[in-house]
Design a protein around this motif. Structure first.
Motif, PDB file in Angstrom:
ATOM      1  N   LEU B 102       0.833  -1.203   0.000  1.00 60.56           N
ATOM      2  CA  LEU B 102       0.000   0.000   0.000  1.00 60.56           C
ATOM      3  C   LEU B 102       0.870   1.257   0.000  1.00 60.56           C
ATOM      4  O   LEU B 102       0.544   2.245  -0.660  1.00 60.56           O
ATOM      5  CB  LEU B 102      -0.928   0.008   1.218  1.00 60.56           C
ATOM      6  CG  LEU B 102      -1.924  -1.144   1.288  1.00 60.56           C
ATOM      7  CD1 LEU B 102      -2.658  -1.140   2.620  1.00 60.56           C
ATOM      8  CD2 LEU B 102      -2.914  -1.058   0.140  1.00 60.56           C
ATOM      9  N   GLU B 103       1.996   1.187   0.720  1.00 56.72           N
ATOM     10  CA  GLU B 103       2.918   2.328   0.726  1.00 56.72           C
ATOM     11  C   GLU B 103       3.488   2.545  -0.668  1.00 56.72           C
ATOM     12  O   GLU B 103       3.567   3.667  -1.154  1.00 56.72           O
ATOM     13  CB  GLU B 103       4.077   2.069   1.700  1.00 56.72           C
ATOM     14  CG  GLU B 103       3.693   2.222   3.159  1.00 56.72           C
ATOM     15  CD  GLU B 103       4.838   1.813   4.086  1.00 56.72           C
ATOM     16  OE1 GLU B 103       6.011   1.948   3.699  1.00 56.72           O
ATOM     17  OE2 GLU B 103       4.539   1.345   5.203  1.00 56.72           O
ATOM     18  N   ILE B 104       3.880   1.446  -1.317  1.00 56.19           N
ATOM     19  CA  ILE B 104       4.456   1.550  -2.662  1.00 56.19           C
ATOM     20  C   ILE B 104       3.429   2.127  -3.633  1.00 56.19           C
ATOM     21  O   ILE B 104       3.741   2.972  -4.463  1.00 56.19           O
ATOM     22  CB  ILE B 104       4.909   0.156  -3.168  1.00 56.19           C
ATOM     23  CG1 ILE B 104       6.006  -0.425  -2.280  1.00 56.19           C
ATOM     24  CG2 ILE B 104       5.362   0.219  -4.613  1.00 56.19           C
ATOM     25  CD1 ILE B 104       7.321   0.291  -2.336  1.00 56.19           C
ATOM     26  N   LYS B 105       2.188   1.709  -3.493  1.00 55.50           N
ATOM     27  CA  LYS B 105       1.136   2.169  -4.406  1.00 55.50           C
ATOM     28  C   LYS B 105       0.504   3.467  -3.930  1.00 55.50           C
ATOM     29  O   LYS B 105      -0.492   3.922  -4.489  1.00 55.50           O
ATOM     30  CB  LYS B 105       0.072   1.073  -4.546  1.00 55.50           C
ATOM     31  CG  LYS B 105       0.612  -0.171  -5.247  1.00 55.50           C
ATOM     32  CD  LYS B 105      -0.350  -1.338  -5.082  1.00 55.50           C
ATOM     33  CE  LYS B 105       0.312  -2.671  -5.378  1.00 55.50           C
ATOM     34  NZ  LYS B 105       0.590  -2.881  -6.806  1.00 55.50           N
ATOM     35  N   LYS B 106       1.050   4.019  -2.843  1.00 56.91           N
ATOM     36  CA  LYS B 106       0.547   5.265  -2.258  1.00 56.91           C
ATOM     37  C   LYS B 106      -0.954   5.177  -1.975  1.00 56.91           C
ATOM     38  O   LYS B 106      -1.737   6.036  -2.342  1.00 56.91           O
ATOM     39  CB  LYS B 106       0.841   6.449  -3.176  1.00 56.91           C
ATOM     40  CG  LYS B 106       2.329   6.617  -3.440  1.00 56.91           C
ATOM     41  CD  LYS B 106       2.666   8.028  -3.890  1.00 56.91           C
ATOM     42  CE  LYS B 106       4.158   8.273  -3.825  1.00 56.91           C
ATOM     43  NZ  LYS B 106       4.931   7.425  -4.757  1.00 56.91           N
ATOM     44  N   LYS B 107      -1.335   4.085  -1.343  1.00 56.70           N
ATOM     45  CA  LYS B 107      -2.751   3.876  -1.044  1.00 56.70           C
ATOM     46  C   LYS B 107      -2.977   3.624   0.440  1.00 56.70           C
ATOM     47  O   LYS B 107      -3.869   2.864   0.815  1.00 56.70           O
ATOM     48  CB  LYS B 107      -3.258   2.675  -1.829  1.00 56.70           C
ATOM     49  CG  LYS B 107      -3.593   3.016  -3.265  1.00 56.70           C
ATOM     50  CD  LYS B 107      -4.233   1.837  -3.940  1.00 56.70           C
ATOM     51  CE  LYS B 107      -4.571   2.153  -5.386  1.00 56.70           C
ATOM     52  NZ  LYS B 107      -4.825   0.940  -6.147  1.00 56.70           N
ATOM     53  N   VAL B 108      -2.127   4.202   1.264  1.00 59.36           N
ATOM     54  CA  VAL B 108      -2.340   4.032   2.701  1.00 59.36           C
ATOM     55  C   VAL B 108      -3.414   5.027   3.137  1.00 59.36           C
ATOM     56  O   VAL B 108      -3.208   6.229   3.118  1.00 59.36           O
ATOM     57  CB  VAL B 108      -1.039   4.287   3.493  1.00 59.36           C
ATOM     58  CG1 VAL B 108      -1.254   4.005   4.965  1.00 59.36           C
ATOM     59  CG2 VAL B 108       0.081   3.424   2.953  1.00 59.36           C
ATOM     60  N   ASN B 109      -4.587   4.522   3.445  1.00 54.65           N
ATOM     61  CA  ASN B 109      -5.631   5.392   3.991  1.00 54.65           C
ATOM     62  C   ASN B 109      -6.454   4.575   4.972  1.00 54.65           C
ATOM     63  O   ASN B 109      -6.185   3.385   5.201  1.00 54.65           O
ATOM     64  CB  ASN B 109      -6.502   5.966   2.872  1.00 54.65           C
ATOM     65  CG  ASN B 109      -7.054   4.867   1.977  1.00 54.65           C
ATOM     66  OD1 ASN B 109      -7.550   3.850   2.465  1.00 54.65           O
ATOM     67  ND2 ASN B 109      -6.951   5.063   0.666  1.00 54.65           N
ATOM     68  N   LYS B 110      -7.454   5.193   5.546  1.00 47.73           N
ATOM     69  CA  LYS B 110      -8.188   4.521   6.611  1.00 47.73           C
ATOM     70  C   LYS B 110      -8.839   3.221   6.110  1.00 47.73           C
ATOM     71  O   LYS B 110      -8.748   2.183   6.754  1.00 47.73           O
ATOM     72  CB  LYS B 110      -9.249   5.460   7.186  1.00 47.73           C
ATOM     73  CG  LYS B 110      -9.714   4.970   8.547  1.00 47.73           C
ATOM     74  CD  LYS B 110     -10.761   5.838   9.165  1.00 47.73           C
ATOM     75  CE  LYS B 110     -11.316   5.162  10.401  1.00 47.73           C
ATOM     76  NZ  LYS B 110     -11.993   3.897  10.122  1.00 47.73           N
ATOM     77  N   ASN B 111      -9.419   3.292   4.929  1.00 47.69           N
ATOM     78  CA  ASN B 111     -10.078   2.117   4.362  1.00 47.69           C
ATOM     79  C   ASN B 111      -9.114   0.959   4.172  1.00 47.69           C
ATOM     80  O   ASN B 111      -9.385  -0.173   4.565  1.00 47.69           O
ATOM     81  CB  ASN B 111     -10.696   2.460   2.995  1.00 47.69           C
ATOM     82  CG  ASN B 111     -12.050   3.112   3.168  1.00 47.69           C
ATOM     83  OD1 ASN B 111     -12.659   2.997   4.233  1.00 47.69           O
ATOM     84  ND2 ASN B 111     -12.491   3.824   2.145  1.00 47.69           N
ATOM     85  N   SER B 112      -7.951   1.277   3.541  1.00 47.60           N
ATOM     86  CA  SER B 112      -7.020   0.192   3.225  1.00 47.60           C
ATOM     87  C   SER B 112      -6.408  -0.377   4.502  1.00 47.60           C
ATOM     88  O   SER B 112      -6.177  -1.581   4.600  1.00 47.60           O
ATOM     89  CB  SER B 112      -5.933   0.678   2.262  1.00 47.60           C
ATOM     90  OG  SER B 112      -5.187   1.707   2.848  1.00 47.60           O
ATOM     91  N   ILE B 113      -6.156   0.478   5.493  1.00 48.40           N
ATOM     92  CA  ILE B 113      -5.598  -0.018   6.756  1.00 48.40           C
ATOM     93  C   ILE B 113      -6.632  -0.895   7.467  1.00 48.40           C
ATOM     94  O   ILE B 113      -6.298  -1.962   8.002  1.00 48.40           O
ATOM     95  CB  ILE B 113      -5.156   1.156   7.657  1.00 48.40           C
ATOM     96  CG1 ILE B 113      -3.942   1.851   7.039  1.00 48.40           C
ATOM     97  CG2 ILE B 113      -4.796   0.667   9.053  1.00 48.40           C
ATOM     98  CD1 ILE B 113      -3.492   3.093   7.766  1.00 48.40           C
ATOM     99  N   ASP B 114      -7.885  -0.464   7.430  1.00 51.02           N
ATOM    100  CA  ASP B 114      -8.951  -1.278   8.031  1.00 51.02           C
ATOM    101  C   ASP B 114      -9.025  -2.641   7.358  1.00 51.02           C
ATOM    102  O   ASP B 114      -9.165  -3.670   8.029  1.00 51.02           O
ATOM    103  CB  ASP B 114     -10.310  -0.567   7.885  1.00 51.02           C
ATOM    104  CG  ASP B 114     -10.452   0.537   8.923  1.00 51.02           C
ATOM    105  OD1 ASP B 114      -9.587   0.590   9.823  1.00 51.02           O
ATOM    106  OD2 ASP B 114     -11.402   1.333   8.819  1.00 51.02           O
TER     107      ASP B 114
END
Lengths: 268, 251
Positions: B102-114
């Motif tokens: 997710l960090e590599i794809k720059k998709k770290v957000n609340k939804n993805s962490i959940d």
């Protein structure tokens, strides 16, 4: 964690281990005490000439006199400043250059022979050139320190970067990582243990550099005291300075080891 | 069924100073959505190369790779790759390891962490979040590696001999474990392996490759009783398929 029920055998094992550790410490200290004691004794009995060999009591007196004259801290601070400045510049610059060489395989290939030659060259041979270029002051000593430390720093770090597991790079590539991300997420954190060993090596190198520099040009510092003491046959001064040097270098190494414990929390 | 991936006459040649090596020659096969496909072949036949082509790490010299009707680049957003060893980063905690894609794809957000946390909970790893990889067993680590692959919800999973670094006992368990998770998450999967039993017990379809340059030698769609790979190993027909594939590989 404390376990409630430790078996008798386990307790015995722990006891044995502790006993062994204690023994090692005792033997270590014994060597030092014995060495100093025999040295002092032989000097007092005039078996050896303390004018040439000095002796522990005279060294202690010399250190105390230097301290009382306020010159001890002065000389220490001069050398420490040169060493630390040279060390920091060499380490930061060396790390940067190594990273650049990791980034560009072509740059690495082009510069490789130059690094090899610079690594083999005894840097002390550049002494006269450094004096002409930088004058005979602190600048020359710091320059010498950098020169001696930086090549090894570059080589150690570059090897660390290149030793990163190719499969881990592949893994990041399949995630769509670019080179900058591979550097940030993998190469830099993954080579942290190498950075620590590079710092440890550089501590030693920096001390060689600064003392060598002081032998060449200085008017103050521990290296200066050693050379001066040698020239006027004050072996007490030479020995005293050498011992202080030992302590300082060990302290700096210990600080790096402490840093290692703080930074690296996982098993390698 | 919808074709998720199709290889059409794919060839790959690579060069060294002294040689020109044809690794793959006009390889064609397809994978349907939701299918579990194994690629098996003699060692050194270029199985891993096939995965690298699909993943877009290598570009074919000739031919087309069509992903979800799209002829152009394989979309790395939709593709999860799992390697032989777990390749967990030892300096990251389990939680941080799982967030890596997710960090590599720059998709770290609340939804993805959940979502990541829900996967950890579901597969019994929530107690290990703050642990480092060296504190986990080999089987657990491989499970973490699978979850790291699933965390960005890819449509296609590529597994490159993911069990071969494990000892044989753990191997059967982890094989079952991974299979169940993949089926539960309903992922299309391509598994590369040299283990015939593993291929038969897990796959809807088995593609047997020839020696280099790799081509399709035969395709099997094993029909076996049993819901899990372990059960399927006990099935009557298992031996029949084993014999056929073994002959294909050694002829």
């Amino acid at each position: 964690m404390k376990k409630e029920n430790v078996s008798k055998q386990h307790l015995l094992y722990i006891k044995k281990l502790k006993k062994e550790n204690l023994l090692v410490w005792i033997l270590r200290s014994l060597i030092l005490v014995l060495f100093l004691g025999v040295w002092e004794l032989l000097a007092r009995l005039n078996v050896i000439d303390s004018f040439i060999t000095s002796c522990p009591s005279k060294i202690a007196v010399t250190i105390y006199t230097l301290f009382a004259e306020n010159s001890l801290l002065y000389h220490i601070s001069v050398t420490l400043y040169e060493t630390l400045l040279g060390f920091l510049i060499a380490v930061v610059l060396g790390y940067g250059i190594a990273l650049l060489l990791w980034w560009s395989n072509r740059a690495k290939r082009v510069l490789e022979p130059y690094i090899v030659v610079l690594n083999s060259l005894p840097k002390i041979a550049l002494g006269p050139i450094i004096i002409v270029w930088c004058g005979s002051g602190t600048k020359a000593i710091v320059f010498m320190t950098i020169l001696i430390s930086i090549i090894v720093a570059i080589i150690t770090m570059l090897n660390g970067f290149l030793a990163i597991d190719k499969d881990k790079i592949l893994l990041l590539e399949t995630m769509g990582a670019n080179k900058l991300q591979i550097m940030q997420k993998l190469v830099i954190p993954g080579s942290l243990p190498t950075l620590i060993s590079m710092l440890k090596i550089s501590v030693g190198m920096a001390w060689i550099g600064s003392i060598m520099g002081e032998y060449l040009v200085s008017r103050a510092g521990l290296g200066y005291l050693i050379v001066y003491g040698g020239q006027v046959f004050k072996l007490d001064l030479v020995m005293a300075s050498t011992i202080i040097l030992c302590l300082l270098a060990t302290l700096m190494y210990a600080l790096v080891t402490l840093l290692e414990r703080i930074v690296i929390k996982y098993k390698q | 069924m919808n074709k998720l991936l199709e290889l059409k006459n794919v060839s790959l040649t690579y060069y060294t100073l002294t040689d020109e090596i044809k690794a793959i020659e006009s390889l064609s096969f397809y994978v349907n959505e939701g299918e579990f496909v194994s690629i098996i072949g003699p060692s050194g036949c270029g199985k891993t190369t096939v995965l690298s082509l699909i993943a877009g790490i290598l570009t074919p010299t000739n031919g087309k790779i069509i992903f979800d009707g799209n002829q152009h680049n394989v979309n790395k957003e939709q593709l999860g790759y799992m390697l032989q060893k777990d390749q967990l980063f030892p300096w990251r905690t389990i939680e941080k390891n799982i967030l890596l894609p997710l960090e590599i794809k720059k998709k770290v957000n609340k939804n993805s962490i959940d979502y990541a946390n829900s996967l950890l909970d579901k597969y019994g790893l929530s107690g290990f979040k703050k642990k480092y990889p060296d504190q986990l067993s080999g089987g657990m680590r491989q499970r973490v590696a699978l979850i790291r692959t699933l965390v960005f919800n890819p449509r296609l999973l590529l597994l490159d001999e993911p069990f071969s670094a494990l000892d044989s006992q753990t191997r059967l368990q982890v094989c079952d474990d991974v299979y169940n998770i993949i089926k539960e998450q309903n992922k299309t999967t391509i598994l590369v392996t040299h283990d015939i039993s593993e291929a038969i017990s897990m796959s809807d379809k088995i593609i047997v490759l020839t020696e280099r340059p790799a081509q399709v030698k035969s395709i099997y769609k094993p029909v076996l009783d049993g819901a899990t790979p372990l059960k399927r190993r006990e099935s009557k027909n298992f031996g029949v398929y084993f014999e056929k594939i073994w002959k294909d590989l050694h002829k």
